[in-house]
Enzyme design. Sequence first.
Site, PDB file in Angstrom:
ATOM      1  N   CYS A  68      36.661  71.029  20.597  1.00  0.00           N
ATOM      2  CA  CYS A  68      35.544  70.496  19.838  1.00  0.00           C
ATOM      3  C   CYS A  68      35.813  70.674  18.341  1.00  0.00           C
ATOM      4  O   CYS A  68      36.354  71.689  17.921  1.00  0.00           O
ATOM      5  CB  CYS A  68      34.210  71.146  20.160  1.00  0.00           C
TER       6      CYS A  68
ATOM      7  N   ARG B 278      41.237  68.169  18.394  1.00  0.00           N
ATOM      8  CA  ARG B 278      40.536  69.321  18.972  1.00  0.00           C
ATOM      9  C   ARG B 278      39.681  68.930  20.179  1.00  0.00           C
ATOM     10  O   ARG B 278      39.185  69.793  20.897  1.00  0.00           O
ATOM     11  CB  ARG B 278      39.612  69.951  17.920  1.00  0.00           C
TER      12      ARG B 278
ATOM     13  N   TRP C 286      35.067  68.229  23.443  1.00  0.00           N
ATOM     14  CA  TRP C 286      35.924  68.459  24.606  1.00  0.00           C
ATOM     15  C   TRP C 286      35.023  69.158  25.618  1.00  0.00           C
ATOM     16  O   TRP C 286      34.634  70.301  25.414  1.00  0.00           O
ATOM     17  CB  TRP C 286      37.107  69.349  24.195  1.00  0.00           C
TER      18      TRP C 286
ATOM     19  N   GLY D 235      32.158  75.931  21.370  1.00  0.00           N
ATOM     20  CA  GLY D 235      32.151  77.228  22.057  1.00  0.00           C
ATOM     21  C   GLY D 235      31.317  77.163  23.314  1.00  0.00           C
ATOM     22  O   GLY D 235      31.031  76.079  23.834  1.00  0.00           O
TER      23      GLY D 235
ATOM     24  N   GLU E 155      59.233  75.065  29.311  1.00  0.00           N
ATOM     25  CA  GLU E 155      58.619  74.266  28.251  1.00  0.00           C
ATOM     26  C   GLU E 155      58.926  72.779  28.445  1.00  0.00           C
ATOM     27  O   GLU E 155      58.060  71.930  28.212  1.00  0.00           O
ATOM     28  CB  GLU E 155      59.121  74.769  26.887  1.00  0.00           C
TER      29      GLU E 155
ATOM     30  N   LYS F 121      55.888  70.073  28.761  1.00  0.00           N
ATOM     31  CA  LYS F 121      55.761  68.898  27.890  1.00  0.00           C
ATOM     32  C   LYS F 121      55.705  67.636  28.726  1.00  0.00           C
ATOM     33  O   LYS F 121      54.913  66.745  28.484  1.00  0.00           O
ATOM     34  CB  LYS F 121      56.964  68.863  26.940  1.00  0.00           C
TER      35      LYS F 121
ATOM     36  N   HIS G  35      65.470  79.208  46.548  1.00  0.00           N
ATOM     37  CA  HIS G  35      64.519  80.046  47.287  1.00  0.00           C
ATOM     38  C   HIS G  35      63.242  79.283  47.643  1.00  0.00           C
ATOM     39  O   HIS G  35      62.222  79.909  47.919  1.00  0.00           O
ATOM     40  CB  HIS G  35      64.177  81.302  46.479  1.00  0.00           C
TER      41      HIS G  35
HETATM   42  O1  M6R Z   1      47.353  77.673  19.582  1.00  0.00           O
HETATM   43  P1  M6R Z   1      48.111  78.377  20.656  1.00  0.00           P
HETATM   44  O2  M6R Z   1      49.568  78.447  20.398  1.00  0.00           O
HETATM   45  O3  M6R Z   1      47.548  79.713  21.013  1.00  0.00           O
HETATM   46  O4  M6R Z   1      47.904  77.447  21.949  1.00  0.00           O
HETATM   47  C1  M6R Z   1      48.309  77.875  23.216  1.00  0.00           C
HETATM   48  C2  M6R Z   1      48.383  76.716  24.179  1.00  0.00           C
HETATM   49  O5  M6R Z   1      47.101  76.176  24.389  1.00  0.00           O
HETATM   50  C3  M6R Z   1      49.305  75.609  23.659  1.00  0.00           C
HETATM   51  O6  M6R Z   1      50.574  76.109  23.395  1.00  0.00           O
HETATM   52  C4  M6R Z   1      49.433  74.464  24.687  1.00  0.00           C
HETATM   53  O7  M6R Z   1      50.057  74.921  25.836  1.00  0.00           O
HETATM   54  C5  M6R Z   1      50.226  73.345  24.037  1.00  0.00           C
HETATM   55  N1  M6R Z   1      49.343  72.399  23.436  1.00  0.00           N
HETATM   56  C6  M6R Z   1      51.114  72.641  24.991  1.00  0.00           C
HETATM   57  O8  M6R Z   1      51.852  71.655  24.337  1.00  0.00           O
END
Ligand code: M6R
Length: 596
Positions: free
Chosen positions: A2, A28, A76, A103, A469, A473, A492
Amino acid sequence: MCGIIGCVGRGDGTLETLVHGLSKLEYRGYDSAGVALTAAGRGVDICKCAGEIEDLRETLADRTLSGEVGVGHTRWSTHGPPTDENAHPHMDCTDDVAVVHNGIIENYQSIRDELTRAGHTFTSDTDTEVVPHLIEDALDDGADAEDAVRTAIARLEGSYAIAAVVAGQEAIFAARNDSPLVLGVGDDALYLASDVPAFRDHTDRVVYLDDGEFARLDGGWTVTQADGTVVEKTVDTVDWDPEETGKSGYDHYMLKEIHEQPRALRQCLRGRVDELGGTVDVGDLGDLSPTGVQFVACGTSYHAALYAAQLFQAAGVPAQAFLASEYASGVPPIGDALVVGITQSGETADTLSALREAHRRGARTMAVTNTVGSTAARECDHAFYIRAGPEIGVAATKTFASQLAASNLLALATAGGDARGIVPALRDLPGDVQALLDDSAAPAVAETYEDAAAYFFIGRGLNYPVALEGALKMKEITYKHAEGFAAGELKHGPLALVTENTPVFAVVTGDGEMARKTIGNVKEVEARNAPVVAVTDGASDVERYADHVLTLPETHPRAASVLANVQLQLVSYHVAARLGRSIDKPRNLAKSVTVE
Ligand code: M6R
């Protein structure tokens, strides 16, 4: 999650300022949006709808909305689906109060029941809607606007950043608890937002609110505690340009940010590595000889934490990476450990909660973050900035590269080890990333495999977090099934998933024991007819077993993992682009996750 914007003092430009600010905050949250405006002697006008900011613009085109004070919101969803009714702002029964909120209000149900019994009518499923009704009650009891908002806020439990306008009042009232809010101080106007990009086009002077603070913006601004005590706040200056938050001709922020990695890495390393002496200087981070290090993080940042923990272990310092959301349960007592939260935004609720838990247990805490003035940076004993510049795309890209580079600096400064080996590789890293970006086979690989049933990623050691990662992605922006595995784990269980329709991306760097073993795993998938894409620096003979090769410049193994990740970012991006996905704003996700 949000985004909130507010402004006072922009006259006729108020509505456009709000909508433009929302477009900068859309990362956001982007499932619904709205604005509320008022002016002296006037009621409150609102306009809101399900959809993105463009949908709000279209809805506004059919409306006449004016006012000189206003708030806006991009949502959101947490309580109730993304509908017109659940979009913010929310109003009271008299339509004289409009509230936007970020929040979760934990005690909203009991307040809602109480207000319903007292005759209030609710029109949404949200937790937020109790706030305007509480303000309405306080106004009915004779409170002035500011006191009415304070009275309402005092009833709330949970996390919130809240901004409210009241009919006829040329003021915005705002409060913060566990959700970011920052004031922008312009020459003739004042702004309020969840994040600086929302008003960076208008001013670079900012005031970060802290938990428990209440702000009033009218002709001037004041910040007070809940009991009315005035807080002397510092006005900071942000050091990045408004252009840094535009797309600069790229189709998507994600692609722009992938291409910004050379610059981001240069900024991260600038002034921190002394090549001649082979030393690093991370500034004053307190006692850098802990008996152990615990990393806490989420998502992409957790993958950076897995990488960082290995660097510390290699230097003989016991280190572990924890998913922040799991940290509170089952983690052994801390003793003299340093607890490091890796968080791009510095606002991730799970990570903040883990850091607070560590603090309660007496540990020293450090934030490794991209966001100066963020909650993590301010609450931890120390902050180390990765200096990647603003990242707008929901998928973390350049911040991951910078987190890995920053981890190298911290590991060298904290744990020692052979700096001379890695320092030249760090120096060359921005140029190596640029060379890779200039000549990557990723678009062709994406074209070949855009229709794959699933994508698997394998790696060992430092390349294991890269495999995780790569998969995150891929699933995040293509909406397709993808998994990352430690290469040795494939046999496994996951090997059962491997078919001729599931390309396996094998990250193999160097020619040591780990590379040889991973090549063994590559042969296992090849024997099951799965296409293999080798991501390699060419030091081993993995190419012999691969259908495609994504080449990395030769470098130190620690830097090679950073480069391998860039190739995987490009593959995911190009698959998503070919599939026409909403790359910068993937469905169901938000950039900054400020609820647990
Ligand atoms: O702002 P942060 O690094 O704490 O965010 C953590 C995750 O929400 C963030 O890395 C999320 O997994 C990514 N947007 C993925 O690309």
